[in-house]
Scaffold this active site. Sequence first.
Site, PDB file in Angstrom:
ATOM      1  CD  GLN A  73      -2.997  -0.992   2.297  1.00 37.00           C
ATOM      2  OE1 GLN A  73      -2.671  -0.390   3.316  1.00 37.00           O
ATOM      3  NE2 GLN A  73      -4.136  -1.641   2.189  1.00 37.00           N
ATOM      4  CB  SER A  79      -3.752   4.053  -4.616  1.00 32.12           C
ATOM      5  OG  SER A  79      -4.230   2.769  -4.950  1.00 32.12           O
ATOM      6  CE1 TYR A 174      -7.217  -0.509 -12.609  1.00 31.14           C
ATOM      7  CE2 TYR A 174      -5.823  -2.306 -11.809  1.00 31.14           C
ATOM      8  CZ  TYR A 174      -5.981  -0.990 -12.215  1.00 31.14           C
ATOM      9  OH  TYR A 174      -4.899  -0.149 -12.202  1.00 31.14           O
TER      10      TYR A 174
END
Length: 829
Positions: A73, A79, A174
Amino acid sequence: MNKLQARRKEVNCVRAPMHNPALGVHEADLFKTAPTLISFIYPAQNPDLLKKLAEKRTTVLAMDQVPRVTIAQGYDALSSMANIAGYKAVVLAANHFGRFFTGQITAAGKVPPAKVLIIGGGVAGLASAGAAKSMGAVVRGFDTRAAALEQFKSLGAEPLEVDIKESGEGQGGYAKEMSKEFIEAEMKLFAKQCQDVDIIITTALIPGKKAPVLFKKDMIESMKEGSVVVDLAAEAGGNIETTKPGELYVHKGVTHIGYTDLPSRMATQASTLYSNNIIKLLKAISPDKENFYFDPKDQFDYGTLDHVIRGTVVMKDGKVIFPAPPPNNIPQGAPVKPKTVAELEAEKAATITPFRKTMTSASVYTTGLASMLGLGIVSPNNAFTQMVTTFGLAGIVGYHTVWGVTPALHSPLMSVTNAISGLTAVGGLVLMGGTYFPENAPQSLAVLSAFISSVNIAGGFLVTQRMLDMFKRPTDPPEYNYLYLLPGGVFVGGYAAALSGGYSIEQMMYLGSGLCCVGALAGLSTQGTARLGNALGMIGVAGGLAATLGGLKPSPELLAQMSGAMALGGTIGLTIAKRIQITDLPQLVAAFHSLVGLAAVLTCVAEYMIEYPHFATDPAANLTKIVAYLGTYIGGVTFSGSLIAYGKLQGILNSAPLLLPGRHALNAGLLAASFGGMIPYMIDPSYTTGITCLGSVSALSAIMGVTLTAAIGGADMPVVITVLNSYSGWALCAEGFLLNNNLLTIVGALIGSSGAILSYIMCVTFFFWIIYTQILFLYLYFFPLCFSKQKEQGNCSSHQPSDSLLCDFLIQFFSYKILFVQLHGGEIK
């Protein structure tokens, strides 16, 4: 970092190398030999770029290929940039919209809030939704993934859905491509929304492919003058047919924003986040912090650092290693949470038109009130009317008692209702006669009924207690359940004192016993009150039996016969329930349950024998005969059906469904013969005909119970037991009407209605989707039919436990192990 760049000739950039018009060369040609490039590459869309980079023996870390797993992350630049793009899209849209986002009421007039439609619930879409909502707009969100719709909802946006149920969950966070039917429904929804909303922001992308076109030209042209559309997928072709990538222009009064560099329009923020992503990635992937290197592996587990390295590195020393092989140990998707009964009912109600809903409701009440009038007209006496009133009120109470039952308590609840239904002993006690021994056939049937009912009562309550004991944990506080002897002693002892004082309060005792039985069912609906529920059941049954004996005032000899039969039966029931293995408790409930059916048959036949001499002068004779016949039929089905259920659960019988050739015709014939026998039974007044018909219907119903239950697989027996449990309640009601006994009518209606609702809850909870009907005598006939039909349509599990996880779950659910897991904080998945 300077040493690293010198050693590795590292190049960090945002956009992939391209032809530089100012220099007249491709930027990749400017690289030194064996450089390391860290950038957005999009290798699937840029094979020619990979060839150029391979010529320089480049090592490429593609920031767009960082796997979207928990450990990565901090390196997820996609992102980071999508978050910026989503926020900037709303800012640009607000700037070009020309009106308030938030609604206002001013002295100059009312200004409605802007309506914003966001397509795609990824990082960009959710960032747009949050920004637009914070600015006061009415936000609507659409995504093909259920989880994304929930996230829209959590931000205060209205999630939009189409009627077609299809999951859009894809790989890597996705959405996947949807079916043709889903896309058609989706386009209809978008066309309708275009005529209503002011701003549309689209973010839909499919990895490695051109962005799907979701808004056609005619849909955009249907929007209001001054509307704005922002296409965040413009770089991949765009979700809007009229988008011009990289441009801002107006088409038919609708402003189009097709910028492909939205993160760059917030350069400071984008640079800060992107540099942090790269630094965290470089620090993470090298095992040696002094000498930077990394080793992409072709064998790696999902969610590990090796997974991140192999996914990110698309070229190693000029060798293309994209795409990465699939990782090992990919976690399975979380199982779909079963919908509650309330949610399923809400979905069903949503498909019904308001007119049909109101018409159905009106028809139900019309039928019910007309039935009340009809019963009043045909009622033979006031006692029957009062009994119907008691029956109706008790049925309503039972209907509302078990709706909130905890799934883990289904089995204990069935056990306690089965024990309470042992009040068929009341019927046996009322019909018993003679001295120390019965003196004729009806009295013999009555004492046998009281005996086997006592087995069920004592054994049933002990089985319930043992089931509830499985909920105890070592850390639980001590229990003092013996204190419930106090209300029980006051209830029964107080009645004995009142009786010795010359008071006849049997009807109030019946009322108290009935209320205790209601409390028993309500108590077994939650774990916190389950033990209280079992205690109330015992108090209710004890009070009912005491009031029956007090009302009968039997002779000492007859009382000895009654006490002996019940004491012997109770002792046998306690012995069996105490010695049985803990894993065999559910099937023992079915075995005990068969005794209730047999007791009902014996009581109905005995009542016919005793009342026959009075039929000629009794105005309610026909009613008595009908109730005796129906009670015999219900008891016969319950008796044999429960024995088959016990045999399948215990492993004595083959658990596979016994699908006899022509079984539907056989069952229909048995049903027709059973009810056809009522014709000579009612027409011919002779005793021989009556007894013959009752004997015939006993045999036919017993055979029917066997054929119907045997046709259902062993995995489905728990649901069958709840249906038969409901049957025993109606059999108890029949006894109540026969003997004009309020207690039997109250408890019978309570068990019958609550058992029917519990059957429905279990069917819906376990996705059996049977056609549920309240037509009492046809219900069990339709039960196997519905299973087989649903199985053919693919909506129901196989009846073979080895063929279906659901079937395994059903069997285990009613076993000690699964209950034990639940009691200790576990969760059944």
